[in-house]
Write a protein that holds these residues in place. Structure first.
Motif, short mmCIF file in Angstrom:
data_model
loop_
_atom_site.label_atom_id
_atom_site.label_comp_id
_atom_site.label_asym_id
_atom_site.label_seq_id
_atom_site.Cartn_x
_atom_site.Cartn_y
_atom_site.Cartn_z
N UNK A 208 0.82 -1.20 0.00
CA UNK A 208 0.00 0.00 0.00
C UNK A 208 0.86 1.26 0.00
N UNK A 209 2.00 1.23 0.67
CA UNK A 209 2.70 2.49 0.94
C UNK A 209 3.95 2.74 0.12
N UNK A 210 4.55 1.69 -0.50
CA UNK A 210 5.91 1.93 -1.00
C UNK A 210 5.96 2.97 -2.11
N UNK A 211 4.93 2.99 -2.97
CA UNK A 211 4.95 3.98 -4.04
C UNK A 211 4.74 5.39 -3.47
N UNK A 212 3.89 5.46 -2.43
CA UNK A 212 3.66 6.76 -1.80
C UNK A 212 4.93 7.25 -1.13
N UNK A 213 5.66 6.33 -0.50
CA UNK A 213 6.92 6.72 0.14
C UNK A 213 7.89 7.22 -0.92
N UNK A 214 7.97 6.53 -2.06
CA UNK A 214 8.85 6.98 -3.15
C UNK A 214 8.49 8.40 -3.58
N UNK A 215 7.20 8.64 -3.69
CA UNK A 215 6.76 9.97 -4.15
C UNK A 215 7.12 11.05 -3.14
N UNK A 216 6.97 10.73 -1.84
CA UNK A 216 7.30 11.73 -0.82
C UNK A 216 8.80 12.02 -0.84
N UNK A 217 9.61 10.96 -0.96
CA UNK A 217 11.07 11.18 -1.01
C UNK A 217 11.40 12.06 -2.21
N UNK A 218 10.76 11.75 -3.35
CA UNK A 218 11.03 12.53 -4.57
C UNK A 218 10.64 13.99 -4.36
N UNK A 219 9.48 14.22 -3.75
CA UNK A 219 9.04 15.61 -3.51
C UNK A 219 10.02 16.34 -2.61
N UNK A 220 10.44 15.65 -1.55
CA UNK A 220 11.28 16.30 -0.55
C UNK A 220 12.68 16.58 -1.08
N UNK A 221 13.16 15.71 -2.02
CA UNK A 221 14.54 15.84 -2.48
C UNK A 221 14.62 16.41 -3.88
N UNK A 222 13.47 16.74 -4.49
CA UNK A 222 13.49 17.33 -5.81
C UNK A 222 13.87 16.36 -6.92
N UNK A 223 13.67 15.07 -6.67
CA UNK A 223 13.97 14.07 -7.71
C UNK A 223 12.69 13.67 -8.42
N UNK A 224 12.85 12.90 -9.50
CA UNK A 224 11.72 12.23 -10.11
C UNK A 224 11.49 10.93 -9.33
N UNK A 225 10.21 10.53 -9.11
CA UNK A 225 9.98 9.30 -8.33
C UNK A 225 10.76 8.09 -8.84
N UNK A 226 10.99 8.03 -10.17
CA UNK A 226 11.71 6.88 -10.72
C UNK A 226 13.16 6.86 -10.30
N UNK A 227 13.68 8.03 -9.86
CA UNK A 227 15.09 8.09 -9.46
C UNK A 227 15.30 7.60 -8.03
N UNK A 228 14.20 7.49 -7.27
CA UNK A 228 14.33 7.06 -5.88
C UNK A 228 14.52 5.56 -5.84
N UNK A 229 15.54 5.12 -5.13
CA UNK A 229 15.83 3.69 -5.05
C UNK A 229 14.63 2.97 -4.43
N UNK A 230 14.02 2.02 -5.16
CA UNK A 230 12.83 1.37 -4.61
C UNK A 230 13.20 0.41 -3.49
N UNK A 231 12.15 0.01 -2.74
CA UNK A 231 12.38 -0.97 -1.68
C UNK A 231 12.75 -2.30 -2.30
#
Lengths: 252, 104
Positions: A208-231
């Motif tokens: 339920x949460x991993x994609x949302x967590x990726x999006x929050x990390x991306x928002x906070x760090x100015x990255x694209x969600x695809x750039x965030x290392x997935x779980x």
């Protein structure tokens, strides 16, 4: 609809087909049926006591609204399983928007809340005029908001203020604010957020949460969600009794 | 409410009426329907409370993904009631009265 890129919310072209013309909005409350997918569904047709909504014999047809018959009563709002019906009144200095709301706790009349647009982004300030929780609504509250008139076609939801209860990880009850805090404190990957907050360590294993967590990390760090290392995904893909893995029991 | 005549899926197959035990009380159910469906049909909406803030939870995703609707079924904890079929005599308990310690 041809030429539409599916984004999870209505495109400009789709909106143009469902929004009432300015003249009708100025005449008083009217339903806005933001339903654009041909699914087998017709409770709105029976909900209208004035016969203003027609789906017809083909149950996958889109609802057609006769705006001349619509009185803006809002009885259709809670009957739509897709929460796609609103009643907008832009005849006064302020616009009012009646919308379905299925979150708890409910707001109270008089509350000032953040108005949200169709994408969930803040669009301005709204005042709660009325919260209707009549038994006939079967659990879907109908909330009436007052918003500046220029937001009549924009605002479609709201977020109560002063609450930190937007859960990202439902299993371990980790809120959005806790995850943002973890990212600000240095957690830059989904795994690091998981170690810091336990988001993703519950029974559903992060489904339920991993994609949302990726999006929050991306928002906070100015990255694209695809750039965030997935779980790291590990088998089994769904919950199993340990006995099944050990071969001791038959899995049903 | 149970949907017995669906506009797309058609008529529901006739099901055997059985009794399941919910928190010690008998509850009429249809064999083979999801446990969550039997509970919702009886008016039960809160299936459990959460460990951290003791908030009510019931059906959320309804497709076996989110684990919000888990209950203890025949002694097995954490059973997803939305994807587990009713069998006669099932004993179902929630964690409404329990306060699990340590797992937060």
């Amino acid at each position: 609809m041809p030429g539409v890129k599916y984004s999870g919310r209505l495109s400009d072209a789709e909106l143009a087909a469902v929004l009432p013309p300015a003249e009708r909005l100025a005449q008083g409350p009217v339903a806005v049926i933001e339903c654009v997918q041909s699914i087998p569904c017709n409770p709105c047709e029976k909900a209208c006591p004035f016969g203003a909504i027609t789906v017809g014999d083909d149950i996958t047809a889109l609802p057609a609204l006769d705006r001349a018959k619509c009185k803006g009563c809002g009885l259709c709002i809670s009957r739509c399983p897709g929460l796609a019906i609103f009643v907008v009144d832009a005849s006064g200095d302020e616009a009012t928007i009646m919308l379905p709301y299925e979150y708890l706790p409910l707001p109270a009349a008089g509350d000032v809340v953040d108005a949200l647009d169709r994408s969930g982004k803040p669009a301005g300030t709204a005042r709660v005029l009325k919260v209707n929780t009549a038994a006939g609504l079967e659990g879907t509250a109908v909330v009436t908001l007052a918003v500046p008139r220029k937001l009549a076609d924009i605002v479609r939801n709201f977020r109560p203020r002063g609450r930190d209860a937007i859960y990202i990880c439902r299993c371990n009850e980790v809120s959005e604010a806790e995850i943002r805090q973890a990212v600000r404190e240095g957690a830059r990957t989904v795994a690091a957020v998981k170690l810091a907050t336990r988001a993703g360590m519950g029974l559903c294993q992060g489904r339920t949460c991993r994609r949302l967590v990726s999006r929050i990390i991306a928002e906070e760090t100015g990255q694209h969600p695809a750039e965030v290392l997935p779980a790291t995904a590990r088998p089994p893909v769904r919950t199993l009794p340990l006995g099944t893995l050990a071969g001791g029991e038959d899995d049903e | 409410m149970r949907v017995t005549n669906h506009p797309v899926l058609g008529d529901a197959p006739p099901g055997r009426q059985v009794t399941i035990w919910l928190d010690g009380e008998p509850l009429a159910a249809v064999e083979g329907e999801p446990i969550a469906a039997a509970l919702l049909a009886s008016g039960r909406r809160v299936f459990r409370r959460t460990p951290r803030f003791h908030e009510p939870r019931g059906v959320f995703c309804g497709i076996g993904r989110c684990t919000d609707c888990i209950m203890t079924v025949d002694g097995v904890p954490n059973v997803r009631t939305c994807v587990t079929a009713v069998r006669d005599g099932m004993v179902i308990t929630s964690n409404l009265k329990e306060v699990p310690a340590g797992d937060q």
